[in-house]
Design a protein around this motif. Structure first.
Motif, PDB file in Angstrom:
ATOM      1  N   GLY A   1      37.421  21.007  -3.941  1.00  0.00           N
ATOM      2  CA  GLY A   1      37.292  22.454  -3.948  1.00  0.00           C
ATOM      3  C   GLY A   1      35.887  22.962  -4.153  1.00  0.00           C
ATOM      4  N   ALA A   2      34.926  22.072  -4.324  1.00  0.00           N
ATOM      5  CA  ALA A   2      33.530  22.466  -4.484  1.00  0.00           C
ATOM      6  C   ALA A   2      32.862  22.597  -3.112  1.00  0.00           C
ATOM      7  N   THR A   3      31.591  22.992  -3.113  1.00  0.00           N
ATOM      8  CA  THR A   3      30.843  23.189  -1.874  1.00  0.00           C
ATOM      9  C   THR A   3      29.692  22.200  -1.802  1.00  0.00           C
ATOM     10  N   PRO A   4      29.626  21.390  -0.723  1.00  0.00           N
ATOM     11  CA  PRO A   4      28.458  20.529  -0.566  1.00  0.00           C
ATOM     12  C   PRO A   4      27.243  21.345  -0.139  1.00  0.00           C
ATOM     13  N   VAL A   5      26.124  21.112  -0.794  1.00  0.00           N
ATOM     14  CA  VAL A   5      24.860  21.747  -0.444  1.00  0.00           C
ATOM     15  C   VAL A   5      23.933  20.641   0.025  1.00  0.00           C
ATOM     16  N   PHE A   6      23.583  20.667   1.307  1.00  0.00           N
ATOM     17  CA  PHE A   6      22.785  19.595   1.877  1.00  0.00           C
ATOM     18  C   PHE A   6      21.295  19.843   1.672  1.00  0.00           C
TER      19      PHE A   6
ATOM     20  N   VAL B   1      25.381   2.659  15.709  1.00  0.00           N
ATOM     21  CA  VAL B   1      24.635   3.850  15.318  1.00  0.00           C
ATOM     22  C   VAL B   1      25.347   4.483  14.127  1.00  0.00           C
ATOM     23  N   TYR B   2      24.700   4.436  12.967  1.00  0.00           N
ATOM     24  CA  TYR B   2      25.189   5.105  11.754  1.00  0.00           C
ATOM     25  C   TYR B   2      24.133   6.153  11.384  1.00  0.00           C
ATOM     26  N   TYR B   3      24.265   7.389  11.720  1.00  0.00           N
ATOM     27  CA  TYR B   3      25.430   8.126  12.184  1.00  0.00           C
ATOM     28  C   TYR B   3      24.950   8.993  13.330  1.00  0.00           C
ATOM     29  N   PRO B   4      25.721   9.080  14.442  1.00  0.00           N
ATOM     30  CA  PRO B   4      25.229   9.806  15.618  1.00  0.00           C
ATOM     31  C   PRO B   4      25.121  11.309  15.406  1.00  0.00           C
ATOM     32  N   LYS B   5      25.841  11.846  14.423  1.00  0.00           N
ATOM     33  CA  LYS B   5      25.716  13.260  14.060  1.00  0.00           C
ATOM     34  C   LYS B   5      25.600  13.358  12.548  1.00  0.00           C
ATOM     35  N   ALA B   6      24.574  14.070  12.094  1.00  0.00           N
ATOM     36  CA  ALA B   6      24.498  14.358  10.664  1.00  0.00           C
ATOM     37  C   ALA B   6      25.635  15.311  10.296  1.00  0.00           C
ATOM     38  N   ALA B   7      25.966  15.357   9.014  1.00  0.00           N
ATOM     39  CA  ALA B   7      27.143  16.116   8.581  1.00  0.00           C
ATOM     40  C   ALA B   7      27.069  17.584   8.980  1.00  0.00           C
ATOM     41  N   HIS B   8      25.872  18.161   8.953  1.00  0.00           N
ATOM     42  CA  HIS B   8      25.753  19.584   9.286  1.00  0.00           C
ATOM     43  C   HIS B   8      25.910  19.852  10.774  1.00  0.00           C
ATOM     44  N   ARG B   9      26.041  18.808  11.581  1.00  0.00           N
ATOM     45  CA  ARG B   9      26.306  18.965  13.013  1.00  0.00           C
ATOM     46  C   ARG B   9      27.785  18.752  13.333  1.00  0.00           C
ATOM     47  N   LEU B  10      28.584  18.428  12.335  1.00  0.00           N
ATOM     48  CA  LEU B  10      30.016  18.268  12.544  1.00  0.00           C
ATOM     49  C   LEU B  10      30.697  19.632  12.474  1.00  0.00           C
ATOM     50  N   PRO B  11      31.784  19.817  13.215  1.00  0.00           N
ATOM     51  CA  PRO B  11      32.422  21.143  13.241  1.00  0.00           C
ATOM     52  C   PRO B  11      32.743  21.706  11.867  1.00  0.00           C
ATOM     53  N   VAL B  12      33.171  20.855  10.935  1.00  0.00           N
ATOM     54  CA  VAL B  12      33.608  21.344   9.636  1.00  0.00           C
ATOM     55  C   VAL B  12      32.454  21.878   8.792  1.00  0.00           C
ATOM     56  N   TYR B  13      31.218  21.429   9.062  1.00  0.00           N
ATOM     57  CA  TYR B  13      30.069  21.854   8.262  1.00  0.00           C
ATOM     58  C   TYR B  13      28.999  22.579   9.085  1.00  0.00           C
ATOM     59  N   GLU B  14      29.370  23.077  10.228  1.00  0.00           N
ATOM     60  CA  GLU B  14      28.428  23.875  11.014  1.00  0.00           C
ATOM     61  C   GLU B  14      28.000  25.102  10.211  1.00  0.00           C
ATOM     62  N   GLY B  15      26.713  25.408  10.290  1.00  0.00           N
ATOM     63  CA  GLY B  15      26.199  26.570   9.577  1.00  0.00           C
ATOM     64  C   GLY B  15      25.768  26.277   8.159  1.00  0.00           C
TER      65      GLY B  15
END
Length: 371
Positions: A101-106, A315-329
């Motif tokens: 329930g927390a928010t990841p801050v990258f 390839v680890y990882y082809p998309k960083a987390a902020h490029r995944l749909p769930v963390y866009e923006g």
């Protein structure tokens, strides 16, 4: 391995052959005991792994992801809180923050180690920040001493993601023991892996350990006396027995990975357009992966050329987390984006033959020479 056979990214056969009799004995022992969930084997593994790591408490759970979730919950992290972490990691790292329930801050990563940059972590702290979640990516320690100083100054907790770094250390101290809790994965491909899923929460805090034990068993200390909403995350006795058989070998296996890394550095020295992994002073890198950077947008072409030559890579990882749909923006992180487009992990395992590494290096050099 035959001279012209395909080279996998990971070959578990040598490791399993080495400990095969011990694994078979562990299987027979558990079958005879009749204890298949928690029980004496899990208790014994928890004692042995705690002694190995140098912590007071080790709590076996059923996956590395659950280890992260339960560690965060045990520290009281939940809705309304923020946890500062890396965007360049397996999805389970930020996912665990969201699950509680927390928010990841990258914040962005170091281009050499791919780990959190403490100065950027400091800038990301807000009144809602409750914890820092560093990842020891590919087996290299994050800058824990700087992060510890920051956490103490700001009153924050630290949960270490040690999924890829079992047995690694910083200035002689095992990873997973610097923070308030360490979360380990025993997925079969890990430096210490079971024959299925498994995980561990390590801590020196008695209250955190008690909370973790309760959370792994449906939020109960005593059967049918549920105090919280928890999880069914108990480590299987059979997996604990397998891990007990493998634990005495892990230092030798990590030493084999380090030897292989040294050999790769020698074989790949001077190849243009390639950046080899770094190892900071005081760090004992355990090379879960040997990950190079391929510059000038040539990573995918090199990967394809190596595949054509019979060499598998990842390839680890082809998309960083902020490029995944769930963390866009969730922000812009250029170093994480650059790493996602450039990293390439070469075949690596403890007993990788010299001839295999020479063939990998030859194929890589030839592919680079062809452009």
């Amino acid at each position: 391995m035959a001279e012209h056979s395909r080279i996998p990214v990971l070959d578990l056969a040598p490791e399993l052959d080495e400990v095969g009799p011990a694994l078979e004995a562990a299987f027979r022992r558990v079958m005879a005991s009749g204890h298949f969930i928690l029980g004496p084997e899990v208790d014994a593994f928890e004692r042995e792994v705690a002694e190995y790591l140098g912590v007071r408490y080790a709590i076996g759970v059923n996956s590395g992801t659950d280890a992260l979730v339960i560690a965060l919950r045990a520290l009281g992290i939940g809705p309304g809180d923020e946890v500062v972490t890396s965007p360049f990691t397996f999805f389970a790292t930020p996912e665990s923050v969201s699950v509680v329930g927390a928010t990841p801050v990258f914040v962005d990563v170091d281009p050499e180690t791919f780990n959190l940059r403490p100065e950027l972590v400091a800038r990301a702290i807000t009144p809602r920040t409750k914890a820092i979640l560093p990842v020891h990516l590919f087996g290299h320690a994050a800058d824990l001493e700087a992060l510890q100083s920051l956490a103490r100054a700001k009153g924050l907790r630290i949960v270490e993601d040690v999924a890829q770094a079992f047995g690694g250390s910083l200035n002689g101290r095992k990873l997973g023991t610097f923070g308030d809790a360490g979360a380990f994965s025993f997925f079969p491909s890990k430096n210490l892996g079971c024959l299925g899923d498994g995980g561990l929460v390590a801590t020196n805090d008695a209250e955190v350990a008690d909370a973790a034990r309760m959370l792994r068993a449906h939020g109960s200390r005593k059967k049918y006396e549920n105090e919280q909403i928890g999880y069914n995350s108990r480590l299987d006795a059979l997996q604990a027995a397998f891990l007990r058989a493998k634990l005495p070998h892990v230092d030798a296996w990590n030493a084999g990975r380090r030897e292989a890394a040294i050999r790769y550095r020698e074989l790949l020295a001077g190849v243009p357009g390639i950046v080899l992994p770094s190892e900071r002073q005081g760090v004992r890198h355990v090379y879960h992966q040997f990950t190079i950077r391929v510059l000038d947008g040539r990573r995918d072409a090199l990967k394809a050329a190596l595949a054509d030559a019979g060499v598998d890579t990842m390839v680890y990882y082809p998309k960083a987390a902020h490029r995944l749909p769930v963390y866009e923006g969730f922000g812009e992180f250029p170093q994480a984006d650059a790493a996602s487009g450039e990293v390439l992990s070469l075949p690596m395992w403890p007993r990788i033959p010299v001839a295999v590494q020479e063939r990998v290096a030859r194929a890589l050099r030839e592919a680079k020479a062809r452009g």
